[in-house]
Design an enzyme around this catalytic site. Sequence first.
Site, PDB file in Angstrom:
ATOM      1  N   HIS A   1      20.789  76.573 -16.529  1.00 59.48           N
ATOM      2  CA  HIS A   1      22.060  76.854 -16.652  1.00 59.48           C
ATOM      3  C   HIS A   1      22.412  78.204 -16.964  1.00 59.48           C
ATOM      4  O   HIS A   1      21.437  79.047 -16.833  1.00 59.48           O
ATOM      5  CB  HIS A   1      22.459  76.061 -18.457  1.00 59.48           C
ATOM      6  CG  HIS A   1      22.688  74.932 -18.212  1.00 59.48           C
ATOM      7  ND1 HIS A   1      21.746  74.061 -18.484  1.00 59.48           N
ATOM      8  CD2 HIS A   1      23.933  74.041 -18.060  1.00 59.48           C
ATOM      9  CE1 HIS A   1      22.259  72.583 -18.291  1.00 59.48           C
ATOM     10  NE2 HIS A   1      23.678  72.554 -18.253  1.00 59.48           N
TER      11      HIS A   1
ATOM     12  N   LYS B   1      24.313  80.095 -22.020  1.00 62.63           N
ATOM     13  CA  LYS B   1      24.468  78.761 -22.689  1.00 62.63           C
ATOM     14  C   LYS B   1      23.597  78.923 -24.199  1.00 62.63           C
ATOM     15  O   LYS B   1      22.358  79.431 -24.172  1.00 62.63           O
ATOM     16  CB  LYS B   1      23.796  77.804 -21.960  1.00 62.63           C
ATOM     17  CG  LYS B   1      23.624  76.197 -22.659  1.00 62.63           C
ATOM     18  CD  LYS B   1      23.606  75.268 -21.534  1.00 62.63           C
ATOM     19  CE  LYS B   1      23.365  73.951 -22.122  1.00 62.63           C
ATOM     20  NZ  LYS B   1      24.813  73.605 -22.757  1.00 62.63           N
TER      21      LYS B   1
END
Length: 243
Positions: A138, A142
């Site tokens: 990600h 995040k």
Amino acid sequence: MKKAFIVGINGKMGKMLVDLAASCGYEISGGLDTAADGKAVFTNAAQVNVNYDVVIDFSRPATLPEVVALCCARGVPAVIATTGYSDGELAAIAELSKSVPVFRSANMSLGIAATKAAAVAAKAVLGDAFDIEIVEKHHNQKADSPSGTALLLADALAPKDKQIFGRDGKRNHGELGITSVRGGGVVGEHEIGFYGEDEIVTVSHSARSRRLFAAGAFKAADFCMGKPAGLYDMDDLVKEILG
């Protein structure tokens, strides 16, 4: 037109929901965030004076009490896509589901639902002789790790006491390892690898745009309309799609 209220409306996903709403048959009647901007955006549930048919939450766990208040105030469903909840917060979501329909998923993508189903089928065919590893990637902002989606996939493949985060040392039989990568602007990638002595099988999903999560959230909202109070997830939506 159905009216949605967005918790986390000023965030990346909130803005995506606003942009996609009309094409999915929704009007955004208002939202909640840390700063009000004078356009039906509020900082707490007590201030809200607009009507809505569903609450969609792409925010953070700390906002859960506001989500509960918004749903209880008008008896409307909740679509909860936030991750990183504590056990106590999960209990609060379960309690809310006794009063209204609550659709909670760590990932609103139908593609992830298909990936999960494919991985479960692969495990059933391959058996315990194959080691399972999940790698999730990600963007560098995040907050939670492993991702909620990785945990969703892991829960479908192994008991929690067999899930290993950040492996240290050799592997024990029956473990499922999860590795997290954070970098750049990666929207979300998940790969499930089944490693045998003589072959490797992989099942993977790559998100190319946040639009797919917004579209999935509106599908979840449609699913909730008219449903009795209860806790629902992507498995329930897939079952309905399949008839």
